[in-house]
Every structure is written in structure tokens, then in C-alpha cells.
Design a protein around this motif. Structure first.
Motif, PDB file in Angstrom:
ATOM      1  N   LEU A 109       6.088 -15.466   4.405  1.00  0.00           N
ATOM      2  CA  LEU A 109       6.797 -14.851   5.525  1.00  0.00           C
ATOM      3  C   LEU A 109       7.251 -15.915   6.524  1.00  0.00           C
ATOM      4  CD1 LEU A 109       4.523 -11.728   5.981  1.00  0.00           C
ATOM      5  CD2 LEU A 109       6.955 -11.662   5.405  1.00  0.00           C
ATOM      6  N   ARG A 110       6.416 -16.912   6.741  1.00  0.00           N
ATOM      7  CA  ARG A 110       6.809 -18.004   7.638  1.00  0.00           C
ATOM      8  C   ARG A 110       7.982 -18.795   7.066  1.00  0.00           C
ATOM      9  NH1 ARG A 110       0.599 -19.582   9.420  1.00  0.00           N
ATOM     10  NH2 ARG A 110       0.520 -18.123  11.203  1.00  0.00           N
ATOM     11  N   GLU A 111       8.012 -18.903   5.749  1.00  0.00           N
ATOM     12  CA  GLU A 111       9.151 -19.576   5.119  1.00  0.00           C
ATOM     13  C   GLU A 111      10.443 -18.775   5.278  1.00  0.00           C
ATOM     14  OE1 GLU A 111       6.651 -21.993   1.650  1.00  0.00           O
ATOM     15  OE2 GLU A 111       7.745 -20.160   1.141  1.00  0.00           O
ATOM     16  N   GLU A 112      10.314 -17.486   5.542  1.00  0.00           N
ATOM     17  CA  GLU A 112      11.483 -16.639   5.808  1.00  0.00           C
ATOM     18  C   GLU A 112      11.951 -16.768   7.257  1.00  0.00           C
ATOM     19  OE1 GLU A 112      13.233 -14.626   3.692  1.00  0.00           O
ATOM     20  OE2 GLU A 112      12.032 -15.468   2.070  1.00  0.00           O
ATOM     21  N   GLY A 113      11.245 -17.583   8.028  1.00  0.00           N
ATOM     22  CA  GLY A 113      11.617 -17.771   9.430  1.00  0.00           C
ATOM     23  C   GLY A 113      10.979 -16.782  10.375  1.00  0.00           C
ATOM     24  N   LEU A 114      10.023 -16.000   9.894  1.00  0.00           N
ATOM     25  CA  LEU A 114       9.355 -15.018  10.738  1.00  0.00           C
ATOM     26  C   LEU A 114       8.136 -15.646  11.425  1.00  0.00           C
ATOM     27  CD1 LEU A 114       9.469 -11.964   8.309  1.00  0.00           C
ATOM     28  CD2 LEU A 114      10.985 -12.433  10.235  1.00  0.00           C
ATOM     29  N   GLU A 115       7.839 -15.161  12.606  1.00  0.00           N
ATOM     30  CA  GLU A 115       6.667 -15.619  13.351  1.00  0.00           C
ATOM     31  C   GLU A 115       5.479 -14.742  12.962  1.00  0.00           C
ATOM     32  OE1 GLU A 115       4.898 -15.771  17.920  1.00  0.00           O
ATOM     33  OE2 GLU A 115       6.802 -14.770  17.495  1.00  0.00           O
ATOM     34  N   VAL A 116       4.562 -15.302  12.209  1.00  0.00           N
ATOM     35  CA  VAL A 116       3.392 -14.538  11.774  1.00  0.00           C
ATOM     36  C   VAL A 116       2.228 -14.836  12.713  1.00  0.00           C
ATOM     37  CG1 VAL A 116       1.804 -14.046   9.882  1.00  0.00           C
ATOM     38  CG2 VAL A 116       4.175 -14.659   9.380  1.00  0.00           C
ATOM     39  N   ARG A 117       1.696 -13.770  13.301  1.00  0.00           N
ATOM     40  CA  ARG A 117       0.568 -13.911  14.227  1.00  0.00           C
ATOM     41  C   ARG A 117      -0.635 -13.145  13.690  1.00  0.00           C
ATOM     42  NH1 ARG A 117       4.510 -12.265  18.189  1.00  0.00           N
ATOM     43  NH2 ARG A 117       3.223 -10.434  18.687  1.00  0.00           N
ATOM     44  N   GLU A 118      -1.778 -13.780  13.702  1.00  0.00           N
ATOM     45  CA  GLU A 118      -3.030 -13.136  13.330  1.00  0.00           C
ATOM     46  C   GLU A 118      -3.685 -12.672  14.628  1.00  0.00           C
ATOM     47  OE1 GLU A 118      -5.251 -15.092   9.979  1.00  0.00           O
ATOM     48  OE2 GLU A 118      -3.825 -16.719  10.389  1.00  0.00           O
ATOM     49  N   GLU A 119      -3.523 -11.395  14.938  1.00  0.00           N
ATOM     50  CA  GLU A 119      -4.026 -10.865  16.198  1.00  0.00           C
ATOM     51  C   GLU A 119      -4.318  -9.374  16.053  1.00  0.00           C
ATOM     52  OE1 GLU A 119      -0.679 -11.896  18.688  1.00  0.00           O
ATOM     53  OE2 GLU A 119       0.056  -9.808  18.674  1.00  0.00           O
ATOM     54  N   PRO A 120      -5.150  -8.816  16.936  1.00  0.00           N
ATOM     55  CA  PRO A 120      -5.480  -7.389  16.844  1.00  0.00           C
ATOM     56  C   PRO A 120      -4.238  -6.509  16.977  1.00  0.00           C
ATOM     57  CG  PRO A 120      -7.021  -8.535  18.284  1.00  0.00           C
ATOM     58  CD  PRO A 120      -5.909  -9.501  17.995  1.00  0.00           C
ATOM     59  N   TYR A 121      -4.239  -5.406  16.243  1.00  0.00           N
ATOM     60  CA  TYR A 121      -3.133  -4.446  16.263  1.00  0.00           C
ATOM     61  C   TYR A 121      -3.764  -3.062  16.346  1.00  0.00           C
ATOM     62  CZ  TYR A 121       1.496  -2.550  15.023  1.00  0.00           C
ATOM     63  OH  TYR A 121       2.707  -1.906  15.025  1.00  0.00           O
ATOM     64  N   GLY A 122      -3.469  -2.341  17.417  1.00  0.00           N
ATOM     65  CA  GLY A 122      -4.122  -1.062  17.660  1.00  0.00           C
ATOM     66  C   GLY A 122      -3.485   0.099  16.941  1.00  0.00           C
TER      67      GLY A 122
ATOM     68  N   PRO B 216     -10.968 -11.877   3.510  1.00  0.00           N
ATOM     69  CA  PRO B 216      -9.868 -12.855   3.547  1.00  0.00           C
ATOM     70  C   PRO B 216      -9.096 -12.847   2.237  1.00  0.00           C
ATOM     71  CG  PRO B 216     -11.963 -13.991   3.226  1.00  0.00           C
ATOM     72  CD  PRO B 216     -12.287 -12.533   3.442  1.00  0.00           C
ATOM     73  N   GLY B 217      -8.089 -11.982   2.164  1.00  0.00           N
ATOM     74  CA  GLY B 217      -7.349 -11.796   0.926  1.00  0.00           C
ATOM     75  C   GLY B 217      -6.529 -13.011   0.530  1.00  0.00           C
ATOM     76  N   ILE B 218      -6.507 -13.303  -0.753  1.00  0.00           N
ATOM     77  CA  ILE B 218      -5.710 -14.430  -1.266  1.00  0.00           C
ATOM     78  C   ILE B 218      -4.230 -14.059  -1.249  1.00  0.00           C
ATOM     79  CG2 ILE B 218      -5.273 -15.847  -3.321  1.00  0.00           C
ATOM     80  CD1 ILE B 218      -8.383 -15.471  -3.841  1.00  0.00           C
ATOM     81  N   THR B 219      -3.914 -12.805  -1.557  1.00  0.00           N
ATOM     82  CA  THR B 219      -2.531 -12.356  -1.422  1.00  0.00           C
ATOM     83  C   THR B 219      -2.121 -12.385   0.042  1.00  0.00           C
ATOM     84  OG1 THR B 219      -2.866 -10.904  -3.337  1.00  0.00           O
ATOM     85  CG2 THR B 219      -0.895 -10.530  -2.017  1.00  0.00           C
ATOM     86  N   ARG B 220      -3.016 -11.999   0.930  1.00  0.00           N
ATOM     87  CA  ARG B 220      -2.760 -12.066   2.375  1.00  0.00           C
ATOM     88  C   ARG B 220      -2.392 -13.479   2.792  1.00  0.00           C
ATOM     89  NH1 ARG B 220      -5.583 -13.854   6.750  1.00  0.00           N
ATOM     90  NH2 ARG B 220      -5.385 -12.714   8.738  1.00  0.00           N
ATOM     91  N   ASP B 221      -3.191 -14.442   2.378  1.00  0.00           N
ATOM     92  CA  ASP B 221      -2.939 -15.837   2.736  1.00  0.00           C
ATOM     93  C   ASP B 221      -1.599 -16.313   2.176  1.00  0.00           C
ATOM     94  OD1 ASP B 221      -4.064 -18.421   3.853  1.00  0.00           O
ATOM     95  OD2 ASP B 221      -3.724 -19.021   1.784  1.00  0.00           O
ATOM     96  N   SER B 222      -1.280 -15.886   0.967  1.00  0.00           N
ATOM     97  CA  SER B 222      -0.012 -16.273   0.339  1.00  0.00           C
ATOM     98  C   SER B 222       1.166 -15.673   1.092  1.00  0.00           C
ATOM     99  CB  SER B 222       0.012 -15.819  -1.124  1.00  0.00           C
ATOM    100  OG  SER B 222      -1.097 -16.323  -1.841  1.00  0.00           O
ATOM    101  N   LEU B 223       1.037 -14.413   1.518  1.00  0.00           N
ATOM    102  CA  LEU B 223       2.120 -13.758   2.238  1.00  0.00           C
ATOM    103  C   LEU B 223       2.367 -14.398   3.599  1.00  0.00           C
ATOM    104  CD1 LEU B 223       1.922  -9.891   1.663  1.00  0.00           C
ATOM    105  CD2 LEU B 223       3.602 -11.510   0.814  1.00  0.00           C
ATOM    106  N   ILE B 224       1.306 -14.830   4.258  1.00  0.00           N
ATOM    107  CA  ILE B 224       1.488 -15.520   5.542  1.00  0.00           C
ATOM    108  C   ILE B 224       2.406 -16.720   5.357  1.00  0.00           C
ATOM    109  CG2 ILE B 224       0.321 -16.919   7.291  1.00  0.00           C
ATOM    110  CD1 ILE B 224      -2.043 -14.994   7.102  1.00  0.00           C
TER     111      ILE B 224
END
Length: 359
Positions: free
Chosen positions: A272-285, A261-269
Motif C-alpha cells: 500500500l505504501r508503494e501505491e503512494g498511500l500513507e499507512v498508519r498503525e493506530e487505533p480505529y474505533g 502480527p499477520g504476514i499478509t498484513r505486513d506485506s500489505l503495509i
């Protein structure tokens, strides 16, 4: 908190230090001091913190860490501000993750205030080692290991908590440029029920052979797939991933216990949401990654972590071929997120989240 201090008998001369930090690279130039705090169950737990000259640590050959790998660590940075002061970025999150790692490795938790005091103490002692270069920082490495001498298979009863500092430049030798990554086919970083979510050395040891394979293939990093289906993208050897898509959505692999669980990862989430993007934590193949890159649905892939901050992924290679993400260059969102994150860390951009702690 009271620290027992041992004066340094021969600190590095100013001229020598200045030469070392002019081009320090990453992880090879170390400062003068270290913090050590011993833990002994028989003596009631954590003992008096000490700060003194950095040097070898006496270790019995039967020390538990050498046989059963009870060891954890953290990675964090101190940054220079325009007013001459220094700051830490979300050190409380590092303290919390350190203790989460300790719980998983059957090690004692250290009080968060002790962890933070140790970090502040050594940063204050070695502030002069901060490189006066673009992107320069003090890379802080708190770690803990089992020091009890015994060969029985059980959690140790004695530990050492240590903090050291390395003067740091850019993590990648070529600086902030797109990286090429290799998809590991034969190795996995972590499995369900394992230690993937803990920041422990064994996870990194497991990544060294595939990382060497990646290097042999002309790549900068290795990316791991899940251990069960060998289908889902997890993380790089030391960084989390984000997939920026043309429909305004962003996908990052979920924290299911096999990903740090990266701290930079959490910060970017949050950013990115503040930029109006929809951030989803889900599997990516892995197949989805290739298909979306080739169709243009995928605009950018970002790799992120404390050491490398935000780095664009330009090319993904495997035995079946390779594909390019976007133009293969530094994407708009990678540039924007990196500049914003570094701006917050260094005080050039307002910290609206309460992430920055001045030293």
C-alpha cells in the motif's frame, strides 16, 4: 538436513486424488504425508526429523496439551508457477512467528532452518496434490504441542512438531466477494498481557461462540473490539483489517500484543505504501468506522490473512443496526492488492521484496 523416511504403504491412487482436488474446498482434503520431529529435553532437544504416511498420532491421556493447552501452529501456502514449479511465500516470516508463539507459550523454539526444511520436504513429497483450479494452493499447517504425560502445572519437557498439508480452494464458499461481518458485543478475542499475539489454538477456541453468533445473524465473520474499553476495532476471528480512506490514508490497528502480527498484513503495509498511500498503525474505533462509512470518508475495508488472502468487507452488522462500506462491492484497492499479492505468490508479477522461495 537428513530426514528418516518411511515409505507410504498405500498412497492415494492418482484417480482418487484427482477427484478430491477438483473441488477441495478448504481444510478437508489432506495429502498423503506428514513430517514429525520430536523434542525431548532429557535427550538434548530436537531429534531426527521423519517424513512418512499421514496418520493418527499416539497420545497419552495425560499429555500436557490436553490439560494445559501448550499448542501453537502456523498457516502458509505453496503456489504453482507457470513453469511447473512451486513456491512458498515468506516462509522465513512464518518460522519467526512460530518461534515467537513458542516463547509466549513456554515451548522450545525450533531452529528456523529445521522449520523451513520440514516445510520444503513435505511440499516436495505431496506436490501432486496442488488443485489445478483458479486460486488453488497447498495449505501447509506446521504445529507443535506438548506431548509429555504429566499433570503438574509447568512447561512440558517433551513436544511434537508436525507438518501436514491440505489441498485448498477458496476460503469462503462464495469465493472472492464482499463479506458481511458481525460486531461481537459480549466477547473479546484477547486481553492485554494475554496470548493474542501468539498463534495458539486457545485464541481460536475463544472465537467459536461469537463466530456461531455471527453465522446465526447471517454474517460470514465476527470482528472483535478491545477488551478494556470495548471501543477499538482489533481483528476478525482469523484476519487483520485495513481501512482505506478518501484522503489517501490507510489505517490498520496497531500491534499492541492483543492482535496477531499477520504476514499478509505486513506485506500489505509495504504494498500500500508503494501505491503512494500513507499507512498508519493506530487505533480505529467502531463509532469512527460507522461514521466514516456513512459520510463516504471510508472507501474500503480490507480483511487479509493467509487463507483468504485479501477480502473486501461489504457490510458491518451489530444489534444496533448495520452499515455498508462504499457500494458494498469489491473495491478498487481490494481488487488491486489481491491481484498483485497473488501475482507475486504465483510468479506472474516480479517479486521485488525477496518474499518468494522456490521449492
Amino acid at each position: 538436513m537428513h530426514f528418516t523416511r518411511t515409505p507410504h504403504p498405500a498412497p492415494t491412487p492418482d484417480a482418487t486424488r484427482d477427484a478430491l482436488i477438483a473441488d477441495p474446498g478448504f481444510g478437508t482434503v489432506f495429502t498423503d504425508h506428514m513430517v514429525v520431529i520430536d523434542y525431548d529435553e532429557a535427550l538434548g532437544g530436537w531429534q531426527t526429523p521423519t517424513i512418512g504416511p499421514r496418520g493418527p498420532i499416539p497420545l497419552d491421556p495425560a499429555a500436557s496439551v490436553l490439560h494445559y493447552a501448550q499448542e501453537i501452529f502456523e498457516g502458509m501456502k505453496a503456489f504453482a508457477h507457470a513453469d511447473g514449479g512451486l513456491s512458498l511465500f515468506r516462509p522465513d516470516a512464518n518460522a519467526q512467528r512460530f518461534n515467537a508463539s513458542a516463547r509466549r507459550m513456554a515451548m522450545p523454539e525450533i531452529p528456523e532452518e529445521t522449520f523451513l526444511a520440514a516445510v520444503r520436504e513435505i511440499v516436495a513429497a505431496d506436490a501432486a496434490w496442488l488443485p489445478p483450479i483458479e486460486g488453488g494452493s497447498l495449505y501447509i499447517r506446521p504445529f507443535m504441542f506438548a506431548s509429555e504425560a504429566f499433570l503438574g502445572v509447568r512447561p512440558a519437557k517433551q513436544y511434537k512438531f508436525v507438518v501436514i498439508i491440505s489441498a485448498a480452494g477458496n476460503y469462503f464458499k462464495k469465493g472472492v466477494n464482499p463479506v458481511k461481518i458481525w460486531v461481537s458485543q459480549d466477547y473479546v478475542r484477547a486481553a492485554p498481557g494475554g496470548t493474542g499475539a501468539a498463534k495458539t489454538g486457545g485464541n481460536y477456541a475463544a472465537s467459536l461462540v461469537p463466530q456461531a453468533e455471527a453465522t446465526a445473524q447471517g454474517c460470514d465473520q465476527v470482528v472483535f473490539l478491545d477488551a478494556v474499553e470495548h471501543r477499538w476495532v482489533e481483528e476478525l476471528g482469523g484476519m487483520n483489517l485495513f481501512f482505506i480512506r478518501s484522503d489517501g490514508s490507510v489505517i490498520t490497528p496497531p500491534l499492541t500484543g492483543t492482535i496477531l502480527p499477520g504476514i499478509t498484513r505486513d506485506s500489505l503495509i509495504a504494498m500500500l505504501r508503494e501505491e503512494g498511500l500513507e499507512v498508519r498503525e493506530e487505533p480505529y474505533g467502531i463509532d469512527q468506522w460507522r461514521e466514516e462509512a456513512e459520510s463516504g470518508t471510508l472507501l474500503e475495508t480490507l480483511a487479509c490473512g493467509t487463507a483468504a488472502v485479501v477480502t473486501p468487507v461489504g457490510t458491518v452488522a451489530s444489534p444496533s443496526g448495520e452499515f455498508t462500506i462504499g457500494t458494498g462491492g469489491i473495491g478498487q484497492m481490494a481488487q488491486k492488492m489481491r491481484e498483485r499479492l497473488v501475482g507475486i505468490q504465483t510468479g506472474r508479477i516480479a517479486d521485488t521484496h525477496g518474499w518468494v522461495m522456490r521449492v
